[in-house]
Design a protein around this motif. Structure first.
Motif, PDB file in Angstrom:
ATOM      1  N   GLN A  28       0.484  -8.185  -2.223  1.00  0.00           N
ATOM      2  CA  GLN A  28      -0.738  -7.421  -2.425  1.00  0.00           C
ATOM      3  C   GLN A  28      -0.935  -6.410  -1.298  1.00  0.00           C
ATOM      4  O   GLN A  28      -1.463  -5.332  -1.522  1.00  0.00           O
ATOM      5  CB  GLN A  28      -1.919  -8.378  -2.468  1.00  0.00           C
ATOM      6  N   VAL A  29      -0.486  -6.762  -0.107  1.00  0.00           N
ATOM      7  CA  VAL A  29      -0.650  -5.893   1.056  1.00  0.00           C
ATOM      8  C   VAL A  29       0.384  -4.778   1.029  1.00  0.00           C
ATOM      9  O   VAL A  29       0.089  -3.644   1.369  1.00  0.00           O
ATOM     10  CB  VAL A  29      -0.525  -6.702   2.365  1.00  0.00           C
ATOM     11  N   CYS A  30       1.595  -5.114   0.633  1.00  0.00           N
ATOM     12  CA  CYS A  30       2.700  -4.160   0.629  1.00  0.00           C
ATOM     13  C   CYS A  30       2.994  -3.744  -0.804  1.00  0.00           C
ATOM     14  O   CYS A  30       3.280  -4.578  -1.634  1.00  0.00           O
ATOM     15  CB  CYS A  30       3.942  -4.821   1.206  1.00  0.00           C
ATOM     16  N   GLY A  31       2.934  -2.475  -1.053  1.00  0.00           N
ATOM     17  CA  GLY A  31       3.290  -2.034  -2.391  1.00  0.00           C
ATOM     18  C   GLY A  31       2.834  -0.618  -2.642  1.00  0.00           C
ATOM     19  O   GLY A  31       1.673  -0.371  -2.878  1.00  0.00           O
ATOM     20  N   GLY A  32       3.762   0.299  -2.518  1.00  0.00           N
ATOM     21  CA  GLY A  32       3.414   1.673  -2.834  1.00  0.00           C
ATOM     22  C   GLY A  32       3.420   2.566  -1.614  1.00  0.00           C
ATOM     23  O   GLY A  32       3.976   2.244  -0.572  1.00  0.00           O
ATOM     24  N   SER A  38       0.727  -1.475   6.222  1.00  0.00           N
ATOM     25  CA  SER A  38      -0.451  -2.348   6.255  1.00  0.00           C
ATOM     26  C   SER A  38      -0.107  -3.745   6.744  1.00  0.00           C
ATOM     27  O   SER A  38      -0.862  -4.348   7.509  1.00  0.00           O
ATOM     28  CB  SER A  38      -1.084  -2.436   4.867  1.00  0.00           C
ATOM     29  N   LEU A  39       1.026  -4.257   6.325  1.00  0.00           N
ATOM     30  CA  LEU A  39       1.441  -5.599   6.717  1.00  0.00           C
ATOM     31  C   LEU A  39       1.666  -5.684   8.228  1.00  0.00           C
ATOM     32  O   LEU A  39       1.200  -6.612   8.884  1.00  0.00           O
ATOM     33  CB  LEU A  39       2.706  -5.998   5.960  1.00  0.00           C
ATOM     34  N   LYS A  40       2.341  -4.679   8.772  1.00  0.00           N
ATOM     35  CA  LYS A  40       2.589  -4.659  10.217  1.00  0.00           C
ATOM     36  C   LYS A  40       1.289  -4.481  10.997  1.00  0.00           C
ATOM     37  O   LYS A  40       1.104  -5.079  12.057  1.00  0.00           O
ATOM     38  CB  LYS A  40       3.575  -3.556  10.575  1.00  0.00           C
TER      39      LYS A  40
END
Length: 93
Positions: A28-32, A38-40
């Motif tokens: 959900q955090v990573c995608g696109g 965002s994850l980092k």
């Protein structure tokens, strides 16, 4: 009456943990398309928060500058996550 810096730091950490989606799944955090990962960013900020939690538990008293720096870092991460559309996606769930 204003809280002491230890209390203020505890409150800031709690507010950041409530506001940002640290427990959101990586999918959900990573995608696109992202303007910064965002994850980092979440991992980095979580590390900062954990570090301060440990320091507070050890009895350290933060200075006003420490509070200001953590608040500034948290605001920047929030802005990046908002720009990436992550906060809107999490709130819709």
């Amino acid at each position: 009456m204003k809280p002491d810096t230890r209390t203020a730091m505890h409150e800031l950490i709690a507010e950041v943990r409530e506001t940002l989606p640290f427990d959101a799944p990586a999918t959900q955090v990573c995608g696109g398309d992202c303007q910064g990962c965002s994850l980092k960013l979440l991992d980095y900020l979580d590390g900062e928060l954990c570090g301060w939690e440990q320091r507070l538990d050890a009895g350290e008293t933060p200075h006003f500058g420490d509070l200001s720096q953590l608040a500034k870092t948290s605001s920047k991460v929030y802005a990046a996550l908002e720009k990436n559309g992550l906060l809107a996606a999490i709130t819709r769930i």
